[in-house]
Design a protein around this motif. Sequence first.
Motif, PDB file in Angstrom:
ATOM      1  N   VAL A  51       0.829  -1.207   0.000  1.00  0.00           N
ATOM      2  CA  VAL A  51       0.000   0.000   0.000  1.00  0.00           C
ATOM      3  C   VAL A  51       0.865   1.258   0.000  1.00  0.00           C
ATOM      4  O   VAL A  51       0.367   2.362   0.205  1.00  0.00           O
ATOM      5  CB  VAL A  51      -0.972   0.017   1.212  1.00  0.00           C
ATOM      6  N   GLY A  52       2.170   1.089  -0.216  1.00  0.00           N
ATOM      7  CA  GLY A  52       3.048   2.247  -0.284  1.00  0.00           C
ATOM      8  C   GLY A  52       3.466   2.807   1.050  1.00  0.00           C
ATOM      9  O   GLY A  52       3.840   3.979   1.155  1.00  0.00           O
ATOM     10  N   GLY A  53       3.402   1.968   2.100  1.00  0.00           N
ATOM     11  CA  GLY A  53       3.784   2.442   3.423  1.00  0.00           C
ATOM     12  C   GLY A  53       2.640   3.121   4.144  1.00  0.00           C
ATOM     13  O   GLY A  53       1.548   3.306   3.597  1.00  0.00           O
ATOM     14  N   VAL A  54       2.887   3.507   5.384  1.00  0.00           N
ATOM     15  CA  VAL A  54       1.858   4.141   6.205  1.00  0.00           C
ATOM     16  C   VAL A  54       2.417   5.397   6.873  1.00  0.00           C
ATOM     17  O   VAL A  54       3.615   5.502   7.115  1.00  0.00           O
ATOM     18  CB  VAL A  54       1.319   3.175   7.279  1.00  0.00           C
ATOM     19  N   ARG A  55       1.540   6.326   7.175  1.00  0.00           N
ATOM     20  CA  ARG A  55       1.917   7.561   7.860  1.00  0.00           C
ATOM     21  C   ARG A  55       1.417   7.469   9.306  1.00  0.00           C
ATOM     22  O   ARG A  55       0.210   7.490   9.554  1.00  0.00           O
ATOM     23  CB  ARG A  55       1.306   8.780   7.163  1.00  0.00           C
ATOM     24  N   VAL A  56       2.347   7.337  10.233  1.00  0.00           N
ATOM     25  CA  VAL A  56       2.018   7.155  11.643  1.00  0.00           C
ATOM     26  C   VAL A  56       2.400   8.405  12.417  1.00  0.00           C
ATOM     27  O   VAL A  56       3.518   8.912  12.287  1.00  0.00           O
ATOM     28  CB  VAL A  56       2.756   5.929  12.223  1.00  0.00           C
ATOM     29  N   CYS A  57       1.459   8.889  13.217  1.00  0.00           N
ATOM     30  CA  CYS A  57       1.694  10.099  14.024  1.00  0.00           C
ATOM     31  C   CYS A  57       1.880   9.710  15.483  1.00  0.00           C
ATOM     32  O   CYS A  57       0.956   9.186  16.114  1.00  0.00           O
ATOM     33  CB  CYS A  57       0.531  11.069  13.861  1.00  0.00           C
ATOM     34  N   LEU A  58       3.068   9.972  16.018  1.00  0.00           N
ATOM     35  CA  LEU A  58       3.420   9.581  17.376  1.00  0.00           C
ATOM     36  C   LEU A  58       3.232  10.736  18.358  1.00  0.00           C
ATOM     37  O   LEU A  58       3.664  11.855  18.078  1.00  0.00           O
ATOM     38  CB  LEU A  58       4.878   9.118  17.419  1.00  0.00           C
ATOM     39  N   PRO A  59       2.627  10.464  19.521  1.00  0.00           N
ATOM     40  CA  PRO A  59       2.453  11.506  20.537  1.00  0.00           C
ATOM     41  C   PRO A  59       3.642  11.616  21.482  1.00  0.00           C
ATOM     42  O   PRO A  59       3.608  12.368  22.451  1.00  0.00           O
ATOM     43  CB  PRO A  59       1.195  11.050  21.283  1.00  0.00           C
ATOM     44  N   TYR A  60       4.720  10.859  21.217  1.00  0.00           N
ATOM     45  CA  TYR A  60       5.904  10.850  22.075  1.00  0.00           C
ATOM     46  C   TYR A  60       7.098  10.406  21.244  1.00  0.00           C
ATOM     47  O   TYR A  60       6.961   9.897  20.123  1.00  0.00           O
ATOM     48  CB  TYR A  60       5.712   9.898  23.258  1.00  0.00           C
ATOM     49  N   ASP A  61       8.293  10.593  21.797  1.00  0.00           N
ATOM     50  CA  ASP A  61       9.504  10.110  21.147  1.00  0.00           C
ATOM     51  C   ASP A  61       9.625   8.598  21.357  1.00  0.00           C
ATOM     52  O   ASP A  61       9.267   8.074  22.423  1.00  0.00           O
ATOM     53  CB  ASP A  61      10.752  10.779  21.735  1.00  0.00           C
ATOM     54  N   VAL A  62      10.122   7.907  20.350  1.00  0.00           N
ATOM     55  CA  VAL A  62      10.391   6.470  20.453  1.00  0.00           C
ATOM     56  C   VAL A  62      11.881   6.267  20.216  1.00  0.00           C
ATOM     57  O   VAL A  62      12.417   6.678  19.180  1.00  0.00           O
ATOM     58  CB  VAL A  62       9.580   5.657  19.426  1.00  0.00           C
ATOM     59  N   VAL A  63      12.551   5.656  21.166  1.00  0.00           N
ATOM     60  CA  VAL A  63      13.993   5.459  21.107  1.00  0.00           C
ATOM     61  C   VAL A  63      14.292   3.988  20.866  1.00  0.00           C
ATOM     62  O   VAL A  63      13.782   3.117  21.584  1.00  0.00           O
ATOM     63  CB  VAL A  63      14.675   5.915  22.409  1.00  0.00           C
ATOM     64  N   MET A  64      15.085   3.687  19.863  1.00  0.00           N
ATOM     65  CA  MET A  64      15.512   2.312  19.598  1.00  0.00           C
ATOM     66  C   MET A  64      16.768   2.059  20.414  1.00  0.00           C
ATOM     67  O   MET A  64      17.856   2.512  20.062  1.00  0.00           O
ATOM     68  CB  MET A  64      15.768   2.104  18.101  1.00  0.00           C
ATOM     69  N   LEU A  65      16.618   1.341  21.506  1.00  0.00           N
ATOM     70  CA  LEU A  65      17.734   1.119  22.404  1.00  0.00           C
ATOM     71  C   LEU A  65      18.852   0.343  21.712  1.00  0.00           C
ATOM     72  O   LEU A  65      18.607  -0.579  20.938  1.00  0.00           O
ATOM     73  CB  LEU A  65      17.267   0.359  23.642  1.00  0.00           C
TER      74      LEU A  65
END
Length: 361
Positions: free
Chosen positions: A198-212
Amino acid sequence: MDETQDPHEDEGRPRRGRLSRRKKIAILTTLLSVLLCGGLAAAGFGLQNRYEKQVQRADILEPPAGPPEEQKQQEQEQEKREKRWEDGPLNLLLLGSDSRSGEPDQASVSGQRSDTIMLLHLNAARNQATIVSVPRDSYVHVPQGGANWSGGMNKLNAAFAFGGPALAAKTMTRLIGVPLDGVIVADFSAVRQMIDAVGGVRVCLPYDVVMLGSQGGWAKGCHQLDGNEANELMRQRYGVPGGDFGRIHDQQLVIKALVEKITKDKVAFNPVRFDRLLTTAAKALVVDRELDIRKLAMALRHIRPDAVEFVTAPHTRTATIESVGSVVILDEAKTGSLFAAIRDDTLKQWVADNPQPPPSY
């Protein structure tokens, strides 16, 4: 087996051939998005039959026939279920399993896990859907089932390990107090192709996400994600607020984004993209033997993205139980009212009366 024994106490050890938790979560959220878009209904009945043939089936809600009295009870339950499909609210259990790719009918085998547990509630009017996420570590009563479990308190996802989706369904039915109308298990992965279709998705985050352990991550705000990136986002447990609850929230965000993308881009009207999406989805599913895919498609056909709501079963705290490990203690009062709203088909009002802000650091 001791009723407090955790079937996942060696969870950190690698398992050859098993799906990663990332894939299990992503499979289920993607498949759920396809279902909520009324994809099979848009495909037409001829194509439904084609895709339905690729879906595996297993005895989940309807166990093999037993004594005459049990058979009669099963027949009565089936009659009630058929009536609900005609004019009542529906409740379907959605499970993400770690069955081995390429092995048939794994939904009937115990010893697997279910890290993603959701209830899809469709109201009687068929114009509203609510997805209820229940934490996999919820400390609940798991009824007797399987060869090594005599019943008792344990983590919710222990039910799948001890007795497969049949025991998971039995546990959820006891917990919620309402019979299930279907069970869908996400069996193996092709999620990257599905999201990329589907050409990817647009996700809106209400916080920062850190990849440890890396320099990656996503800042608060909206991001365009391909299949790999969506997988990475949904697997994050320690780099999001609330741990597992942040991960559950991210799952819900991806579902919402994918539903909106499929609808906005009218993927169902692009034969090549739609066929690729549905073929991949169908091959990744195991459903209970009595679930009518056509009826499910028709029940979902009028539900639009803005009519899909999300809620997580309320909890009070986490705790450590000897031999089980870390568990989630559900809020008895609030969860009780949530389950009552499911039974009474008043979930929309419950969600309005009990707003759930996203997890915070």
